[in-house]
Design an enzyme around this catalytic site. Structure first.
Site, PDB file in Angstrom:
ATOM      1  N   GLY A  44       0.718  -1.208   0.037  1.00 36.61           N
ATOM      2  CA  GLY A  44      -0.077  -0.030   0.171  1.00 36.61           C
ATOM      3  C   GLY A  44       0.938   1.429   0.066  1.00 36.61           C
ATOM      4  N   SER A  45       0.167   2.399   0.329  1.00 40.75           N
ATOM      5  CA  SER A  45       1.178   3.659   0.358  1.00 40.75           C
ATOM      6  C   SER A  45       0.111   4.730   0.758  1.00 40.75           C
ATOM      7  CB  SER A  45       1.841   4.016  -1.033  1.00 40.75           C
ATOM      8  OG  SER A  45       2.725   3.062  -1.625  1.00 40.75           O
ATOM      9  N   ASN A  46       0.902   5.816   1.437  1.00 46.18           N
ATOM     10  CA  ASN A  46       0.332   7.072   1.375  1.00 46.18           C
ATOM     11  C   ASN A  46       1.090   8.122   0.802  1.00 46.18           C
ATOM     12  OD1 ASN A  46      -1.459   6.246   3.452  1.00 46.18           O
ATOM     13  ND2 ASN A  46       0.307   6.252   4.935  1.00 46.18           N
TER      14      ASN A  46
END
Length: 781
Positions: free
Chosen positions: A218-220
């Site tokens: 995932g990532s922000n």
């Protein structure tokens, strides 16, 4: 600093063989050279006069830090794990070796690999050729000094550009057919006997891995523009959440070719360029997208033969491909086994017991758009070299080589950019309605394989047949902010919702993930208080706030206070820990966080659990609150709380236990406490860990390469940390140093200018010349 080695005749032959594929090899490769300067934490700053020299330095530096990691991945993508380690052992991704080997032998055929190589630009080929030569040089030196304990064996060998192509193709299909390795390797006609690769246990592991895929990758990202930043220039927060081990483990570096390239950031193994980073004028990052990169096709089979399928009423034979895998036997001998995989014109047949069954009536083909994406390396190299946000965006629109991620960027002029320009099958909402069963839903797209009208549409403006053209995909240029945390493109900025796209691209009016809701809430609050600073972006991650706690903790505490009947005594410690918990995932956060995770995980599976249901008109604040007026919710909550008490007691955790006592990462016999927690609970600093037998949790993925970049009149000002450190070799001095810094929430300056690099207190330099290789010399600076 002088390092000596003597190349053997065999290694020299392998080196020059590996400089390129035979069909494209240059008769006399140019002699490469590179400067490798290391700064704090061993971060390499690699400088060369051309691409081949740059690749040479990258390959050498990467081998210094991760020789065994890359060697292991090379064995995997060549389908040779069963030969060296046996068929019943498992890869780091928990895939049985035999299934892995069959899959990669089918994926990386000679035709596919050579086609990919031919499609590369001269610059990319030179980068790869140099990388091979540099890696092989260090490997040769290491053999003379003794290889690390974890990669001693005949499976460690010199590499070739063919190996790097195979690694790249493996990365390409991570968001598609790579998730179906067992389903490809185990697909057998209904009259055939299933092979070992198709055993149900393998599929159970595969199903578990598929569920974890979104958690592990995932990532922000937040890009702030001139209207919100403290100095009117752009700012970027890059916070990818990737595995801490294996072939998706980021590597930090700085690459320079005078007058042509100057870029710093992180790259995946085997890639001689930057995936996420910054240069003189802009910074960018990626987030795993929700777009579809493959579709399934349900084939109507010929009643007379389950290896034939009907297309527009005509019976067609499936293509058969015989794959051979060398398998190590119990007595140490190696035996070749063969297995036939099948495919239709839509792609390979996949078989998943209970989900995608191959019977006498139906079979399923999978078409992955990224199997034809040979532009990925040229794409990232063009992004690395972009001298403006406009050039950056134009390269992605033209090349369309990004495989399965969104892109967010900010520049020194104060502009921000969001692009969902990955490789997406061209299937409109209208075609989806005509060609798929609406009862199946949109989680996995299954089209009618008996009708040629259900094939992907072809747009002549697209860079590849069967994918959407760039102007049909979401893009947003703003001067306030754009943000993303693995939702659709819909709410990148609520002031300008992105709507009206094919469901394969982006879906609107769907609940936001809790990390997105947290980011929008935090950005809104900071904007009300004034402009944003680099520290504000850093704190979004390092505050370790558990966003969901704000949504449900008042209900949980009220439930505790209202009287728990006969369970009151049993649940009293849990309720006390809830009350004392700071609602964060810090190292010193109390046992309440452990109980909160244990309670919420099963509770979130309960239907109608929310007091306020999701409202597409208010996606930033709904759903929220626990529906404690519903008996089935109350019963589920009580059961979850009792189960948590039992689990905590069985694990030996005490009331005084802190989160840093529980969540750790191990390296070289030492453990480092790690803050952060499940992104599913709204922890922006998403960390995924798995239970251990001793009651602790071992980190397996999450925040990886973290960078915060701002700009001033002198260029980029960057801070960052590589959470799992630079080296995967436990004996390296660079194996735990950044992990300890991350544990202490310390980001360090990322030296970018020549002055910053040479002023670094841990500066060291060496010059690497290919012409010196025969004498085994490396020149000190």
């Amino acid at each position: 600093m002088i390092i000596s080695s003597q190349l053997t005749r065999l290694s020299l032959a392998g080196l020059f063989l590996g400089l390129s594929l035979a069909a494209n090899a240059r008769s006399q490769p140019e002699q490469a050279s590179a400067d490798i300067r290391r700064t704090t934490f061993g971060v390499p700053h690699i400088r060369a006069e051309n691409e081949r020299g740059l690749g040479y330095g990258i390959g050498y530096a990467y081998a210094q830090d991760n020789l065994c990691l890359l060697a292991n991945e090379i064995v995997t993508v060549n389908g040779q794990r069963s030969r060296y380690f046996g068929p019943d052992q498992f890869t780091l991704e928990e895939r049985a070796n035999l299934a892995s080997d069959l899959f990669f032998n089918g994926l990386n055929t000679e035709q596919a690999v050579s086609g990919f190589w031919r499609a590369q630009t001269p610059e990319v080929r030179e980068l790869m050729e140099g990388y091979v030569a540099g890696y092989n040089r260090f490997l040769s030196q290491s053999r003379g000094q003794g290889l690390p304990a974890q990669c001693q064996g005949d499976w460690v060998r010199e590499i070739t550009t063919t190996d790097l192509v195979k690694l790249t193709r493996r990365l390409l299909v991570e968001g598609g057919i790579g998730q179906f390795a067992e389903a490809v390797a185990g697909a057998t006609p209904p009259t055939a006997v299933a092979t070992h690769a198709g055993e149900r246990a393998s599929f159970q592991l595969a199903a578990s891995r598929l569920q974890r895929f979104a958690l592990d990758r995932g990532s922000n990202a937040v890009a702030v523009g001139s209207e919100r930043s403290f100095n009117g220039r752009g700012m970027l927060l890059a916070n990818p959440h990737f595995p801490w081990v294996g072939g998706m483990r980021f590597y930090q570096m700085h690459l320079t070719i005078a007058g042509k390239l100057d870029v710093m950031g992180a790259a995946l193994p085997g890639l001689p360029l930057i995936n996420i980073g910054f240069n003189r004028h802009l910074a960018w990052t990626h987030t795993v997208d929700t777009s579809k990169h493959f579709t399934l096709y349900r084939l109507q089979l010929d009643p007379k033969d389950p290896t034939r399928y009907l297309l527009d009423g005509k019976s067609l034979p499936m293509h058969r491909q015989a794959l051979t895998v060398d398998v190590k036997q119990a007595d140490g001998t190696v035996k070749a086994i063969s297995h036939v995989v099948y495919s239709s014109q839509f792609g390979p047949i996949v078989q998943w017991p209970g989900k995608l069954d191959w019977d006498n009536q139906f079979a399923y083909s999978l078409r992955d758009a990224n199997l034809e994406n040979d532009r990925v390396l040229a794409q990232w190299y063009a992004m690395n070299r972009a001298d403006s946000l406009e050039a950056f965006q134009a390269s992605v629109n033209k090349i369309q080589g990004i495989p399965w991620v969104n892109t967010l960027a900010a520049d020194d002029k104060g502009q921000t950019l969001y692009m969902n320009l990955s490789v997406v099958p061209n299937v409109s909402a209208e075609k989806l309605a005509q060609c798929s069963d609406p009862r199946i839903g949109l989680e996995m797209i299954i089209l009618d394989g008996s009708n040629s009208a259900c094939a992907w549409d072809i747009d002549p403006r697209a860079a590849q047949k069967g994918i959407y053209a760039a102007d049909k995909l979401p893009q947003l240029l703003r001067k306030d902010f754009v943000q993303h945390s693995n939702d659709s493109a819909w709410m990148v900025n609520p002031a300008q919702p992105l709507t009206g796209y094919s469901p394969l691209i982006s879906q609107d009016n769907q609940p936001l993930g809790l990390r997105s809701r947290f980011a929008l809430q935090r950005l809104g609050r900071l904007t009300q208080a004034g402009t944003l600073s680099a520290q504000d972006l850093q704190h979004m991650v390092m505050d370790d706030q558990v966003y969901q706690a704000a949504q449900v903790m008042p209900d949980l505490l009220q439930f505790c206070a209202d009287g728990l009947g006969t369970d009151a005594k049993t649940l009293a410690p849990l309720c006390a820990s809830f009350k004392a918990w700071d609602r964060k995932a810090n190292l010193d956060s109390g046992l309440g966080f452990v109980h909160f995770q244990n309670v919420m995980e099963p509770l979130l599976q309960i239907p109608d659990v929310w007091r306020v249901a999701f409202d597409p008109k208010d996606p930033q604040h709904t759903p929220r609150g626990l529906a404690l007026d519903r008996p089935h919710v109350v019963q589920a909550l009580r059961q979850a709380m009792l189960a948590s008490v039992e689990q905590v007691n069985a694990s030996g955790l005490k009331q005084a236990t802190r989160w840093g006592d529980v969540q750790v990462v191990s390296s070289g016999g030492q453990q480092t406490p790690i803050h952060g927690g499940p992104g599913t609970l709204g922890v922006y600093n998403a960390i995924q860990s798995v239970p251990r037998s001793d009651g602790k949790r071992e980190v397996v993925s999450g925040t990886s390469y973290l960078q915060v970049v701002t700009f001033d009149e002198n260029g980029p000002q960057a801070k960052g940390v590589l959470a799992f450190s630079l080296s995967s070799d436990p004996s390296s001095k660079y194996a735990r140093d950044q992990t300890e810094a991350f544990s202490k929430k310390q980001l360090s300056v990322l030296p970018f200018t020549e002055q910053q690099i040479q002023a670094d207190p841990h500066y060291q330099a060496m010059t690497l010349r290919e012409q010196d290789e025969r004498t085994g010399k490396v020149a000190a600076q």
